[in-house]
Design a protein around this motif. Structure first.
Motif, PDB file in Angstrom:
ATOM      1  N   UNK A 191      85.792  45.533  17.960  1.00  0.00           N
ATOM      2  CA  UNK A 191      85.667  46.069  16.603  1.00  0.00           C
ATOM      3  C   UNK A 191      86.427  45.225  15.590  1.00  0.00           C
ATOM      4  N   UNK A 192      87.332  44.401  16.090  1.00  0.00           N
ATOM      5  CA  UNK A 192      88.125  43.556  15.191  1.00  0.00           C
ATOM      6  C   UNK A 192      87.581  42.130  15.118  1.00  0.00           C
ATOM      7  N   UNK A 193      86.412  41.877  15.681  1.00  0.00           N
ATOM      8  CA  UNK A 193      85.767  40.572  15.559  1.00  0.00           C
ATOM      9  C   UNK A 193      85.005  40.544  14.234  1.00  0.00           C
ATOM     10  N   UNK A 194      85.233  39.517  13.432  1.00  0.00           N
ATOM     11  CA  UNK A 194      84.594  39.412  12.121  1.00  0.00           C
ATOM     12  C   UNK A 194      83.870  38.076  12.009  1.00  0.00           C
ATOM     13  N   UNK A 195      82.794  38.092  11.271  1.00  0.00           N
ATOM     14  CA  UNK A 195      82.063  36.860  10.996  1.00  0.00           C
ATOM     15  C   UNK A 195      82.751  36.105   9.869  1.00  0.00           C
ATOM     16  N   UNK A 196      83.043  34.838  10.070  1.00  0.00           N
ATOM     17  CA  UNK A 196      83.685  34.020   9.058  1.00  0.00           C
ATOM     18  C   UNK A 196      82.640  33.611   8.013  1.00  0.00           C
ATOM     19  N   UNK A 197      82.793  34.131   6.791  1.00  0.00           N
ATOM     20  CA  UNK A 197      81.832  33.882   5.726  1.00  0.00           C
ATOM     21  C   UNK A 197      82.215  32.599   4.994  1.00  0.00           C
ATOM     22  N   UNK A 246      84.223  48.981  28.545  1.00  0.00           N
ATOM     23  CA  UNK A 246      85.354  49.905  28.541  1.00  0.00           C
ATOM     24  C   UNK A 246      85.778  50.180  27.105  1.00  0.00           C
ATOM     25  N   UNK A 247      86.364  51.336  26.840  1.00  0.00           N
ATOM     26  CA  UNK A 247      86.847  51.644  25.477  1.00  0.00           C
ATOM     27  C   UNK A 247      87.828  50.606  24.968  1.00  0.00           C
ATOM     28  N   UNK A 248      88.621  50.063  25.877  1.00  0.00           N
ATOM     29  CA  UNK A 248      89.596  49.063  25.451  1.00  0.00           C
ATOM     30  C   UNK A 248      88.909  47.807  24.926  1.00  0.00           C
ATOM     31  N   UNK A 249      87.866  47.344  25.654  1.00  0.00           N
ATOM     32  CA  UNK A 249      87.134  46.155  25.210  1.00  0.00           C
ATOM     33  C   UNK A 249      86.402  46.432  23.912  1.00  0.00           C
ATOM     34  N   UNK A 250      85.797  47.601  23.791  1.00  0.00           N
ATOM     35  CA  UNK A 250      85.088  47.967  22.557  1.00  0.00           C
ATOM     36  C   UNK A 250      86.042  47.981  21.369  1.00  0.00           C
ATOM     37  N   UNK A 251      87.243  48.503  21.600  1.00  0.00           N
ATOM     38  CA  UNK A 251      88.228  48.550  20.511  1.00  0.00           C
ATOM     39  C   UNK A 251      88.599  47.156  20.051  1.00  0.00           C
TER      40      UNK A 251
END
Length: 325
Positions: free
Chosen positions: A42-48, A34-39
Motif C-alpha cells: 500500500x506504500x508503493x507509489x508511482x514516481x510521476x 498476507x496482510x503484512x505484505x499487502x500493508x
C-alpha cells in the motif's frame, strides 16, 4: 538428390498459448497475499516524472526543501536564537511577506500551507522566546497581534524526549503529534539537549532519537531548523567538531551554516559560513556572507550580497555547462 528437410519440433497453436497464459495468470492472481505484505504494498507509489518540477521546490529559498533539516551552529552568544526568531517572524507576520534575515531567505507559503510553527526549547525558557519575538516585532514596527500563524511551544521534558530508556517510543509519538498538530516548520534549541541534556556529545541520542525523528519529519513533510553549540574556533572552519561532527551525525543534516560574530566597516554583525547543502552544489562550501545589525533589531546583508548568496537554487548553473554535481 534432394537435400534432407530440417525437422523442427511442432509448436502449440495460438489458442493453446493463450490458454496457458491465462491459466498462469489466474493462478498468480488467486495466490493470497498476507496482510503484512499487502500493508507494505500500500506504500508503493508511482514516481510521476512527467509532472515533477525541474528543480526541487524550496519551502525556504534558496536551499531549504520540504522535509529538510538545516543546522545553524555557533558558539554561545553568537545570535543563533535571534536568527531563529527572525525566521519565525518571517513565517508568521504578514508584513514580512515571508522574508527572513534581510532577504537571505524567502518562505514559499504555498508549500508552508496553513501549518503551525513549533519551537522545541531544551533551554526550558518559554518567557525568553515570547519576549524575544515580541521585542523584535516592536522594534520593527510590527504588531504582534497580527500574527497569522500559530507558534507552538514545547519543552522536551514534558513529552518524554529526555528519558533515555524511552527515546524511540517517545520520539515516534512526538513526531506523530507534530503531524496531527499540522506542524510545518520546527525550530530546535538546542539540538543535543532536546534528547540528551547531560551528554550532548554522545552518539546514542543521534542514532536512537534524532535520526528517527528526522526520518519521521521527512515523511510528514515537516521542515526543521536545529541550533547547535560549537566552539568559537570551530565556527570559523568548514569542518567543525561536536554534536554533528561524526560522519553519521553529519549525514543527518541536509545543510549546515556556521555562525560567528564579526564587524563590517566598524559595525557589529554576524558572519554566516555556508558549510554544505544537499540541494545546491553550486553554492560552494566555505561561501560566506556578513550581516550587520540594524536599529530595528533586524539584519542587513552586506553590499552586493546577491552575487554570493543567490535567491534561487537551480540544479544546474546555466552559465556553466561543465559543472560537477
Amino acid at each position: 538428390m534432394s537435400s534432407p528437410t530440417a525437422q523442427f519440433p511442432s509448436l502449440p497453436d495460438h489458442d493453446a498459448l493463450v490458454d496457458a497464459s491465462v491459466r498462469v495468470s489466474e493462478e498468480r492472481n488467486f495466490t493470497p497475499l498476507s496482510p503484512e505484505v499487502s500493508a507494505v504494498m500500500n506504500h508503493f507509489h508511482t514516481l510521476d516524472v512527467m509532472s515533477a518540477p525541474i528543480t526541487e521546490p524550496a519551502v525556504l529559498s534558496p536551499f531549504w526543501a520540504k522535509g529538510d533539516c538545516i543546522n545553524f551552529s555557533g558558539p554561545p552568544g553568537c545570535g543563533k536564537t535571534t536568527l531563529a526568531a527572525d525566521i519565525i517572524i518571517a513565517a508568521t507576520h504578514p508584513d514580512r511577506n515571508g522574508k527572513a534575515l534581510g532577504g537571505l531567505f524567502q518562505f514559499d507559503f504555498e508549500y508552508l500551507g496553513d501549518g503551525n510553527i513549533v519551537v522545541i526549547d531544551a533551554e526550558n525558557n518559554q518567557n525568553r522566546w515570547a519576549s524575544l519575538l515580541h521585542r523584535k516585532m516592536e522594534r520593527e514596527g510590527l504588531n504582534p497581534g497580527e500574527i497569522n500563524r500559530r507558534i507552538v511551544y514545547v519543552r522536551p521534558s514534558d513529552v518524554g524526549l529526555q528519558t533515555q530508556s524511552n527515546w524511540e517510543t517517545s520520539t515516534a509519538k512526538f513526531s506523530d503529534a507534530l503531524a496531527a498538530n499540522r506542524a510545518r516548520f520546527v525550530i530546535g534549541d538546542s539540538l543535543g539537549r532536546i534528547w540528551s541534556p547531560e551528554d550532548i556529545n554522545s552518539a546514542g541520542w543521534v542514532q536512537r532519537a534524532f535520526a528517527p525523528f528526522r526520518t519521521a519529519c521527512q515523511q510528514h513533510g515537516i521542515t526543521s531548523l536545529m541550533l547547535t553549540h560549537t566552539s568559537r574556533e570551530a565556527s570559523r572552519t568548514t569542518s567543525p567538531q561536536g554534536p554533528i561532527g561524526s560522519s553519521f551525525q553529519d549525514g543527518q543534516a541536509d545543510g549546515q551554516i556556521m555562525i560567528s560574530r564579526t564587524k563590517v566597516n566598524g559595525r557589529p554583525g554576524i558572519k554566516l559560513l555556508h558549510r554544505k547543502s544537499r540541494r545546491s552544489f553550486w553554492i560552494q562550501q566555505s561561501t560566506s556572507i556578513n550581516l550587520t545589525f540594524t536599529r530595528q533589531y533586524g539584519y542587513e546583508p552586506q553590499h552586493l550580497w546577491e552575487t554570493t548568496w543567490p535567491l534561487e537554487c537551480p540544479d544546474v548553473d546555466e552559465l556553466d555547462d561543465n559543472y560537477t554535481p
